[in-house]
Write a protein that holds these residues in place. Sequence first.
Motif, PDB file in Angstrom:
ATOM      1  N   ASN A  86       2.271  19.592  -6.958  1.00  0.00           N
ATOM      2  CA  ASN A  86       3.664  20.048  -6.886  1.00  0.00           C
ATOM      3  C   ASN A  86       3.810  21.342  -7.676  1.00  0.00           C
ATOM      4  OD1 ASN A  86       4.132  17.615  -5.607  1.00  0.00           O
ATOM      5  ND2 ASN A  86       5.161  16.674  -7.345  1.00  0.00           N
ATOM      6  N   GLU A  87       4.303  22.374  -7.002  1.00  0.00           N
ATOM      7  CA  GLU A  87       4.465  23.666  -7.668  1.00  0.00           C
ATOM      8  C   GLU A  87       5.744  23.752  -8.489  1.00  0.00           C
ATOM      9  OE1 GLU A  87       3.877  26.985  -5.091  1.00  0.00           O
ATOM     10  OE2 GLU A  87       2.085  26.099  -4.188  1.00  0.00           O
ATOM     11  N   ASN A  88       6.774  22.999  -8.092  1.00  0.00           N
ATOM     12  CA  ASN A  88       8.066  23.061  -8.770  1.00  0.00           C
ATOM     13  C   ASN A  88       8.444  21.703  -9.323  1.00  0.00           C
ATOM     14  OD1 ASN A  88       8.650  25.841  -7.962  1.00  0.00           O
ATOM     15  ND2 ASN A  88       8.778  24.990  -5.893  1.00  0.00           N
ATOM     16  N   ILE A  89       9.305  21.695 -10.331  1.00  0.00           N
ATOM     17  CA  ILE A  89       9.702  20.424 -10.949  1.00  0.00           C
ATOM     18  C   ILE A  89      10.507  19.549  -9.998  1.00  0.00           C
ATOM     19  CG2 ILE A  89       9.602  21.294 -13.313  1.00  0.00           C
ATOM     20  CD1 ILE A  89      12.668  21.421 -13.261  1.00  0.00           C
ATOM     21  N   ASP A  90      11.105  20.127  -8.965  1.00  0.00           N
ATOM     22  CA  ASP A  90      11.886  19.347  -8.007  1.00  0.00           C
ATOM     23  C   ASP A  90      11.052  18.849  -6.823  1.00  0.00           C
ATOM     24  OD1 ASP A  90      14.218  19.578  -9.484  1.00  0.00           O
ATOM     25  OD2 ASP A  90      14.763  21.473  -8.526  1.00  0.00           O
ATOM     26  N   ASP A  91       9.794  19.267  -6.723  1.00  0.00           N
ATOM     27  CA  ASP A  91       8.933  18.824  -5.621  1.00  0.00           C
ATOM     28  C   ASP A  91       8.606  17.344  -5.787  1.00  0.00           C
ATOM     29  OD1 ASP A  91       8.928  21.392  -4.666  1.00  0.00           O
ATOM     30  OD2 ASP A  91       6.868  21.844  -5.253  1.00  0.00           O
ATOM     31  N   GLU A  92       8.561  16.633  -4.665  1.00  0.00           N
ATOM     32  CA  GLU A  92       8.200  15.219  -4.658  1.00  0.00           C
ATOM     33  C   GLU A  92       7.165  14.998  -3.556  1.00  0.00           C
ATOM     34  OE1 GLU A  92      10.421  10.880  -4.813  1.00  0.00           O
ATOM     35  OE2 GLU A  92      11.456  12.545  -3.865  1.00  0.00           O
ATOM     36  N   THR A  93       6.033  14.410  -3.923  1.00  0.00           N
ATOM     37  CA  THR A  93       5.015  14.084  -2.940  1.00  0.00           C
ATOM     38  C   THR A  93       4.843  12.577  -2.877  1.00  0.00           C
ATOM     39  OG1 THR A  93       3.285  14.395  -4.604  1.00  0.00           O
ATOM     40  CG2 THR A  93       3.743  16.261  -3.152  1.00  0.00           C
ATOM     41  N   PHE A  94       4.418  12.091  -1.708  1.00  0.00           N
ATOM     42  CA  PHE A  94       4.318  10.654  -1.467  1.00  0.00           C
ATOM     43  C   PHE A  94       2.888  10.256  -1.135  1.00  0.00           C
ATOM     44  CE2 PHE A  94       8.641  11.850  -0.560  1.00  0.00           C
ATOM     45  CZ  PHE A  94       9.380  10.838  -1.132  1.00  0.00           C
ATOM     46  N   GLY A  95       2.527   9.068  -1.580  1.00  0.00           N
ATOM     47  CA  GLY A  95       1.224   8.507  -1.265  1.00  0.00           C
ATOM     48  C   GLY A  95       1.331   7.011  -1.079  1.00  0.00           C
ATOM     49  N   MET A  96       0.261   6.428  -0.572  1.00  0.00           N
ATOM     50  CA  MET A  96       0.184   4.975  -0.418  1.00  0.00           C
ATOM     51  C   MET A  96      -0.822   4.450  -1.436  1.00  0.00           C
ATOM     52  SD  MET A  96       1.187   2.210   1.186  1.00  0.00           S
ATOM     53  CE  MET A  96       1.836   2.616   2.795  1.00  0.00           C
ATOM     54  N   LEU A  97      -0.419   3.427  -2.150  1.00  0.00           N
ATOM     55  CA  LEU A  97      -1.269   2.777  -3.134  1.00  0.00           C
ATOM     56  C   LEU A  97      -1.942   1.570  -2.486  1.00  0.00           C
ATOM     57  CD1 LEU A  97      -2.208   2.555  -6.104  1.00  0.00           C
ATOM     58  CD2 LEU A  97      -0.140   1.209  -6.546  1.00  0.00           C
ATOM     59  N   PHE A  98      -3.251   1.474  -2.649  1.00  0.00           N
ATOM     60  CA  PHE A  98      -4.041   0.384  -2.090  1.00  0.00           C
ATOM     61  C   PHE A  98      -4.788  -0.332  -3.202  1.00  0.00           C
ATOM     62  CE2 PHE A  98      -3.576   3.371   1.355  1.00  0.00           C
ATOM     63  CZ  PHE A  98      -3.495   2.596   2.499  1.00  0.00           C
ATOM     64  N   ILE A  99      -5.285  -1.515  -2.869  1.00  0.00           N
ATOM     65  CA  ILE A  99      -6.208  -2.224  -3.750  1.00  0.00           C
ATOM     66  C   ILE A  99      -7.436  -2.589  -2.928  1.00  0.00           C
ATOM     67  CG2 ILE A  99      -5.172  -4.508  -3.378  1.00  0.00           C
ATOM     68  CD1 ILE A  99      -5.832  -4.814  -6.550  1.00  0.00           C
ATOM     69  N   ALA A 100      -8.613  -2.455  -3.544  1.00  0.00           N
ATOM     70  CA  ALA A 100      -9.859  -2.778  -2.855  1.00  0.00           C
ATOM     71  C   ALA A 100     -10.747  -3.642  -3.735  1.00  0.00           C
ATOM     72  CB  ALA A 100     -10.602  -1.500  -2.480  1.00  0.00           C
ATOM     73  N   ASP A 101     -11.396  -4.594  -3.081  1.00  0.00           N
ATOM     74  CA  ASP A 101     -12.419  -5.410  -3.719  1.00  0.00           C
ATOM     75  C   ASP A 101     -13.743  -5.006  -3.081  1.00  0.00           C
ATOM     76  OD1 ASP A 101     -13.725  -7.330  -5.214  1.00  0.00           O
ATOM     77  OD2 ASP A 101     -13.289  -8.942  -3.798  1.00  0.00           O
ATOM     78  N   ILE A 102     -14.561  -4.310  -3.855  1.00  0.00           N
ATOM     79  CA  ILE A 102     -15.837  -3.795  -3.364  1.00  0.00           C
ATOM     80  C   ILE A 102     -16.929  -4.838  -3.598  1.00  0.00           C
ATOM     81  CG2 ILE A 102     -17.547  -1.947  -3.607  1.00  0.00           C
ATOM     82  CD1 ILE A 102     -15.230  -0.206  -4.796  1.00  0.00           C
ATOM     83  N   THR A 103     -17.756  -5.066  -2.569  1.00  0.00           N
ATOM     84  CA  THR A 103     -18.856  -6.027  -2.721  1.00  0.00           C
ATOM     85  C   THR A 103     -20.227  -5.370  -2.707  1.00  0.00           C
ATOM     86  OG1 THR A 103     -18.688  -6.520  -0.357  1.00  0.00           O
ATOM     87  CG2 THR A 103     -17.562  -8.019  -1.868  1.00  0.00           C
TER      88      THR A 103
END
Length: 144
Positions: A86-103
């Motif tokens: 984010n270049e500016n303090i008012d910028d908002e970016t979105f992501g998806m949070l995941f959980i993984a169990d690695i074997t």
Amino acid sequence: MVEVQFYDSINDNLLKFAVIISKFDGKWVFCKHWERDTYEVPGGHREADEPILETAKRELQEETGAVNFEIKPICVYSVKGKTRVNENIDDETFGMLFIADITSFGNINSEIEKIIIVDDLVDNWTYPLIQPKLIAEAKKRGYI
């Protein structure tokens, strides 16, 4: 100042990132980028027309070498404020949070120098204002 918010869902085209809280044999998996001395949760940018779940799988494989794993979404998160993205303090970016169990693991195929598998959360975070909050939210929602 950086603000992190959580949502159950959002318009898919707003999702720019996937972050994957990862465990192996009940332990935390963290990545160390070759340019930094800090550790981070695996994740990265979504490619054009890529489903966000595929982003998560690709980033997990590239950054940890994970070969066999189960992965599921937790929630949407956003980061508001001036960051590397984010270049500016008012910028908002979105992501998806995941959980993984690695074997099982193979080779790391990315800018990641190494992974560590540890009992406790790291102290030297690459993104200390963001990633601990993502883990706290996953715990709050009962995923950890």
